[in-house]
Design a protein around this motif. Structure first.
Motif, mmCIF file in Angstrom:
data_model
loop_
_atom_site.group_PDB
_atom_site.id
_atom_site.type_symbol
_atom_site.label_atom_id
_atom_site.label_comp_id
_atom_site.label_asym_id
_atom_site.label_seq_id
_atom_site.Cartn_x
_atom_site.Cartn_y
_atom_site.Cartn_z
ATOM 1 N N GLU A 176 0.839 -1.187 0.000
ATOM 2 C CA GLU A 176 0.000 0.000 0.000
ATOM 3 C C GLU A 176 0.871 1.232 0.000
ATOM 4 O O GLU A 176 1.975 1.228 0.541
ATOM 5 N N LEU A 177 0.369 2.297 -0.611
ATOM 6 C CA LEU A 177 0.998 3.604 -0.496
ATOM 7 C C LEU A 177 -0.097 4.642 -0.372
ATOM 8 O O LEU A 177 -1.218 4.442 -0.834
ATOM 9 N N THR A 178 0.229 5.742 0.300
ATOM 10 C CA THR A 178 -0.715 6.831 0.488
ATOM 11 C C THR A 178 -0.072 8.117 0.013
ATOM 12 O O THR A 178 1.091 8.387 0.311
ATOM 13 N N GLY A 179 -0.818 8.899 -0.743
ATOM 14 C CA GLY A 179 -0.317 10.169 -1.237
ATOM 15 C C GLY A 179 -1.411 10.913 -1.966
ATOM 16 O O GLY A 179 -2.591 10.560 -1.890
ATOM 17 N N ASN A 218 -4.341 -3.531 -29.544
ATOM 18 C CA ASN A 218 -4.916 -4.375 -30.595
ATOM 19 C C ASN A 218 -5.393 -5.724 -30.073
ATOM 20 O O ASN A 218 -6.338 -6.298 -30.589
ATOM 21 N N SER A 219 -4.748 -6.219 -29.047
ATOM 22 C CA SER A 219 -5.107 -7.522 -28.483
ATOM 23 C C SER A 219 -6.396 -7.450 -27.651
ATOM 24 O O SER A 219 -6.907 -8.473 -27.212
ATOM 25 N N GLY A 220 -6.896 -6.224 -27.392
ATOM 26 C CA GLY A 220 -8.072 -6.049 -26.562
ATOM 27 C C GLY A 220 -7.739 -5.741 -25.112
ATOM 28 O O GLY A 220 -8.613 -5.451 -24.305
ATOM 29 N N PHE A 221 -6.470 -5.790 -24.776
ATOM 30 C CA PHE A 221 -5.983 -5.503 -23.430
ATOM 31 C C PHE A 221 -6.157 -4.011 -23.142
ATOM 32 O O PHE A 221 -5.836 -3.161 -23.970
ATOM 33 N N THR A 222 -6.667 -3.661 -21.955
ATOM 34 C CA THR A 222 -6.885 -2.270 -21.577
ATOM 35 C C THR A 222 -6.169 -1.965 -20.274
ATOM 36 O O THR A 222 -6.183 -2.764 -19.341
ATOM 37 N N LYS A 223 -5.525 -0.780 -20.218
ATOM 38 C CA LYS A 223 -4.886 -0.341 -18.980
ATOM 39 C C LYS A 223 -5.041 1.165 -18.851
ATOM 40 O O LYS A 223 -5.271 1.881 -19.825
ATOM 41 N N ARG A 224 -4.909 1.633 -17.602
ATOM 42 C CA ARG A 224 -4.975 3.060 -17.312
ATOM 43 C C ARG A 224 -3.971 3.337 -16.210
ATOM 44 O O ARG A 224 -3.857 2.563 -15.256
ATOM 45 N N GLU A 225 -3.246 4.436 -16.326
ATOM 46 C CA GLU A 225 -2.193 4.748 -15.366
ATOM 47 C C GLU A 225 -2.526 5.986 -14.553
ATOM 48 O O GLU A 225 -3.231 6.877 -15.027
ATOM 49 N N MET A 226 -2.005 6.018 -13.334
ATOM 50 C CA MET A 226 -2.105 7.208 -12.492
ATOM 51 C C MET A 226 -0.770 7.422 -11.792
ATOM 52 O O MET A 226 0.028 6.499 -11.659
ATOM 53 N N VAL A 227 -0.525 8.661 -11.366
ATOM 54 C CA VAL A 227 0.682 8.992 -10.611
ATOM 55 C C VAL A 227 0.246 9.549 -9.264
ATOM 56 O O VAL A 227 -0.623 10.427 -9.189
ATOM 57 N N VAL A 228 0.839 9.017 -8.195
ATOM 58 C CA VAL A 228 0.565 9.455 -6.836
ATOM 59 C C VAL A 228 1.862 10.017 -6.265
ATOM 60 O O VAL A 228 2.913 9.377 -6.347
ATOM 61 N N THR A 229 1.793 11.230 -5.700
ATOM 62 C CA THR A 229 2.955 11.831 -5.054
ATOM 63 C C THR A 229 2.960 11.431 -3.588
ATOM 64 O O THR A 229 2.007 11.695 -2.857
ATOM 65 N N ILE A 259 5.003 8.279 -7.878
ATOM 66 C CA ILE A 259 4.913 6.842 -8.104
ATOM 67 C C ILE A 259 3.844 6.570 -9.154
ATOM 68 O O ILE A 259 2.687 6.950 -8.992
ATOM 69 N N SER A 260 4.233 5.896 -10.233
ATOM 70 C CA SER A 260 3.309 5.533 -11.302
ATOM 71 C C SER A 260 2.738 4.147 -11.021
ATOM 72 O O SER A 260 3.476 3.214 -10.745
ATOM 73 N N LEU A 261 1.405 4.052 -11.101
ATOM 74 C CA LEU A 261 0.720 2.773 -10.913
ATOM 75 C C LEU A 261 -0.188 2.542 -12.105
ATOM 76 O O LEU A 261 -0.703 3.497 -12.692
ATOM 77 N N LEU A 298 -11.895 9.629 -9.125
ATOM 78 C CA LEU A 298 -10.788 10.357 -8.505
ATOM 79 C C LEU A 298 -10.537 11.686 -9.196
ATOM 80 O O LEU A 298 -10.873 11.861 -10.369
ATOM 81 N N SER A 299 -9.905 12.613 -8.468
ATOM 82 C CA SER A 299 -9.519 13.889 -9.056
ATOM 83 C C SER A 299 -8.105 14.245 -8.610
ATOM 84 O O SER A 299 -7.628 13.785 -7.565
ATOM 85 N N VAL A 300 -7.433 15.060 -9.401
ATOM 86 C CA VAL A 300 -6.072 15.495 -9.096
ATOM 87 C C VAL A 300 -6.086 16.251 -7.771
ATOM 88 O O VAL A 300 -6.973 17.059 -7.506
ATOM 89 N N GLY A 301 -5.104 15.962 -6.907
ATOM 90 C CA GLY A 301 -4.980 16.599 -5.612
ATOM 91 C C GLY A 301 -5.642 15.839 -4.483
ATOM 92 O O GLY A 301 -5.433 16.148 -3.311
ATOM 93 N N GLN A 302 -6.415 14.833 -4.814
ATOM 94 C CA GLN A 302 -7.125 14.031 -3.820
ATOM 95 C C GLN A 302 -6.148 13.089 -3.109
ATOM 96 O O GLN A 302 -5.259 12.523 -3.726
ATOM 97 N N THR A 303 -6.313 12.912 -1.797
ATOM 98 C CA THR A 303 -5.493 11.973 -1.036
ATOM 99 C C THR A 303 -6.090 10.582 -1.169
ATOM 100 O O THR A 303 -7.299 10.402 -0.986
ATOM 101 N N VAL A 304 -5.252 9.614 -1.505
ATOM 102 C CA VAL A 304 -5.703 8.239 -1.699
ATOM 103 C C VAL A 304 -4.722 7.259 -1.078
ATOM 104 O O VAL A 304 -3.548 7.570 -0.896
ATOM 105 N N THR A 305 -5.222 6.086 -0.748
ATOM 106 C CA THR A 305 -4.387 4.949 -0.383
ATOM 107 C C THR A 305 -4.639 3.885 -1.438
ATOM 108 O O THR A 305 -5.779 3.499 -1.669
ATOM 109 N N VAL A 306 -3.575 3.446 -2.094
ATOM 110 C CA VAL A 306 -3.674 2.479 -3.182
ATOM 111 C C VAL A 306 -3.064 1.163 -2.745
ATOM 112 O O VAL A 306 -1.932 1.128 -2.260
ATOM 113 N N SER A 307 -3.813 0.081 -2.897
ATOM 114 C CA SER A 307 -3.288 -1.270 -2.683
ATOM 115 C C SER A 307 -2.822 -1.784 -4.035
ATOM 116 O O SER A 307 -3.531 -1.634 -5.034
#
Length: 119
Positions: free
Chosen positions: A4-7, A19-30, A40-42, A55-64
């Protein structure tokens, strides 16, 4: 093993579908880490990308997340793959890696590593 990380959310990217149908989305947490905050990129895969919708930019989150590694052409790469997000100040008491070793217990051999990123 799960970590876990919090930021604070710094960036939320659009979903990418390949093309394979695989989907991903990235976020960065400071994450506040002493004098030097870490960005940190997840990545979130398949059905987990919807976790980023509220989620919105500037929001505090804990990511597992889990750490995934792979080899490609003799090089090794790691990815942090998120699977759960808790939002709000009550998500955690501090902005740090929850599974990181205490300060001063890192292997000093990393101090001499080359910081060049291959990509």
């Amino acid at each position: 093993m799960s970590y876990e990380l919090t930021g604070k959310v710094k960036l939320i990217q659009e979903a990418q579908t390949f093309n394979s149908g695989f989907t991903k989305r990235e976020m960065v947490v400071t994450v506040e880490d002493g004098n030097y905050p870490q960005d940190i990129s997840l990545e979130f895969l398949k059905d987990k990308i919807s976790l980023l919708d509220s989620l919105s930019v500037g929001q505090t989150v804990t990511v597992s997340f889990d750490i995934r590694g792979r080899e490609y052409n003799g090089r090794y790469f790691n990815n942090l793959v998120g699977w759960k997000i808790q939002s709000g100040e009550s998500a955690a008491d501090d902005a740090s890696f929850q599974s990181a070793p205490p300060a001063g217990q890192f292997d000093s051999s990393y101090d001499n590593m080359d910081d060049d990123i291959p990509f």
